[in-house]
Design a protein around this motif. Structure first.
Motif, PDB file in Angstrom:
ATOM      1  N   PHE A 142       0.200   4.254   0.865  1.00  0.00           N
ATOM      2  CA  PHE A 142       0.024   5.069   2.081  1.00  0.00           C
ATOM      3  C   PHE A 142       0.813   4.466   3.246  1.00  0.00           C
ATOM      4  CE2 PHE A 142      -3.640   5.936  -0.588  1.00  0.00           C
ATOM      5  CZ  PHE A 142      -3.767   7.313  -0.508  1.00  0.00           C
ATOM      6  N   CYS A 143       0.783   3.127   3.363  1.00  0.00           N
ATOM      7  CA  CYS A 143       1.573   2.458   4.411  1.00  0.00           C
ATOM      8  C   CYS A 143       3.060   2.743   4.206  1.00  0.00           C
ATOM      9  CB  CYS A 143       1.345   0.940   4.388  1.00  0.00           C
ATOM     10  SG  CYS A 143      -0.221   0.420   5.120  1.00  0.00           S
ATOM     11  N   HIS A 190      -6.164   3.338   1.556  1.00  0.00           N
ATOM     12  CA  HIS A 190      -5.900   3.528   2.992  1.00  0.00           C
ATOM     13  C   HIS A 190      -6.592   4.832   3.384  1.00  0.00           C
ATOM     14  CE1 HIS A 190      -2.523   2.882   6.183  1.00  0.00           C
ATOM     15  NE2 HIS A 190      -3.302   3.831   6.665  1.00  0.00           N
ATOM     16  N   HIS A 207      -2.927  -0.766   8.474  1.00  0.00           N
ATOM     17  CA  HIS A 207      -3.598  -0.618   7.192  1.00  0.00           C
ATOM     18  C   HIS A 207      -5.112  -0.845   7.291  1.00  0.00           C
ATOM     19  CE1 HIS A 207      -4.233  -0.599   2.937  1.00  0.00           C
ATOM     20  NE2 HIS A 207      -5.020  -1.630   3.123  1.00  0.00           N
ATOM     21  N   CYS A 236       0.853  -1.184   0.000  1.00  0.00           N
ATOM     22  CA  CYS A 236       0.000   0.000   0.000  1.00  0.00           C
ATOM     23  C   CYS A 236       0.892   1.239   0.000  1.00  0.00           C
ATOM     24  CB  CYS A 236      -0.904  -0.036   1.239  1.00  0.00           C
ATOM     25  SG  CYS A 236      -1.602   1.551   1.700  1.00  0.00           S
TER      26      CYS A 236
HETATM   27 ZN   LIG Z   1      -2.073   1.060   3.930  1.00  0.00          ZN
END
Ligand SMILES: [Zn+2]
Ligand SMILES: [Zn+2]
Ligand SMILES: [Zn+2]
Length: 328
Positions: free
Chosen positions: A182-183, A288, A224, A180
């Motif tokens: 965003f992670c 996310h 997440h 991900c």
């Molecule tokens: Zn994420």
């Protein structure tokens, strides 16, 4: 009002000749518990410590979208248009007229966040809606509509442009890396520590690397999760850290400016059966949820260029230092 699609950027706009008369300025606030003005109440959360209610959702007095009917999307030569079917609600954050998200108790902010989660969950059961947006415009120069502490909700038959960019970018990144984006951003920010504003339990606030405006700040869960409403409605007690972090972040931003936009970005409605949008199997893994806060600095008049290419005369590294030093 109707929706029209720009055939070049493929983004929907809402347009119509506004004939609504300006409502006469009234002394009393229509959203305070003592008001006698009629409201179409949709949902109410019970009061804390004997209060009448803690947070509630009502139909917007001048809605841009209407809940009844079929969007009846149709062509007009090369153009696309559809009716403005959707939901438009005002979310009352607090029964107190001065109970703002930055000076309310964490318990009160938590109740508001819970209402947000419940409203999104409820509207996502309607397969006509592709997306539920939550936003707040605070301060005159941010387009504030009501004095009472409120946010707004819209449920739309299309996904707003910015969210669509994020969804596509998240899917592409996941396609390449099976992670991900965003992670990965949050992991790097926590490792470098250059732009992290505050961490509280499972939530982090930071100033993004490429800000659109000075002091732009995002709040994300550190574990997440694609859907805010899943966080908000299922994990009991999980919202207290988020409530505290949101309150403290807004307190910090208010030492810089009284005006800001706040928006919650959560996953789109996967109940919507759309072949063209192509809801993909990895949506839960590659998106996310997050909150974006965009402060409005009044002194900085915007020339047209800055709407095409964002210009922030302050780096996020400097912004985060000033926000960290703010007394909360
Ligand atoms: Zn994420
Ligand atoms: Zn009020
Ligand atoms: Zn976003």
């Amino acid at each position: 009002m109707e929706l029209r699609k720009d055939p070049i950027t493929r983004s929907w706009v809402i347009t119509g000749d506004d004939v609504s008369e300006s409502t006469p300025a009234t002394e009393a606030c229509r959203f305070c518990p003592a008001s006698s003005l009629p409201l179409q109440v949709i949902a109410t959360l019970p009061g804390l410590d004997g209060g009448p209610w803690s947070a509630r959702a009502v139909v917007h007095p001048q809605p841009l979208y209407h809940i009844e009917g079929d969007p009846s999307r149709r062509g007009d030569g090369l153009y696309d248009r559809m009716g403005s079917v959707g939901a438009h609600e005002v979310l009352l954050e607090n029964p107190r007229h001065d109970g703002h998200l930055w000076n309310a108790s964490d318990g009160e902010v938590e109740q508001f966040l819970r209402l947000v989660a419940l409203r999104i969950q409820d509207l996502k059961r309607d397969p006509r809606f592709k997306y539920v947006s939550i936003f707040k415009n605070h301060g005159q120069s941010a387009g504030e509509e009501f004095d009472h502490p409120t946010s707004e909700l819209t449920a739309t038959t299309f996904v707003p442009r910015r969210v669509l960019y994020e969804l596509r970018a998240g899917r592409d990144y996941f396609g390449n890396k099976e992670r991900c984006v965003f992670c990965d951003i949050l992991a790097q920010e926590e490792r470098q520590g250059l732009r992290i504003l505050e961490i509280r339990g499972d939530y982090a606030a930071f100033c993004p690397y490429a800000p659109r405006v000075p002091y732009e700040t995002w709040i994300l869960p550190r574990s997440h999760e694609a859907s805010f409403e899943r966080t908000g409605a299922s994990r009991v007690g999980n919202l207290s850290d988020l409530a505290a972090l949101l309150r403290r972040t807004l307190q910090r931003i208010r030492t810089i400016t009284g005006s800001f936009h706040l928006v919650l970005h959560t996953s789109p409605n996967s109940q919507h059966q759309s072949g063209s949008l192509g809801y993909w199997k990895t949506l839960d893994d590659d998106y996310h949820w997050h909150i974006e806060i965009l402060p409005v600095l009044e002194a900085k008049a915007k020339s047209y260029t800055f709407k095409e290419v964002y210009y922030s005369p302050l780096t996020s590294e400097t912004a985060v230092k000033r926000l960290r030093e703010a007394k909360v």
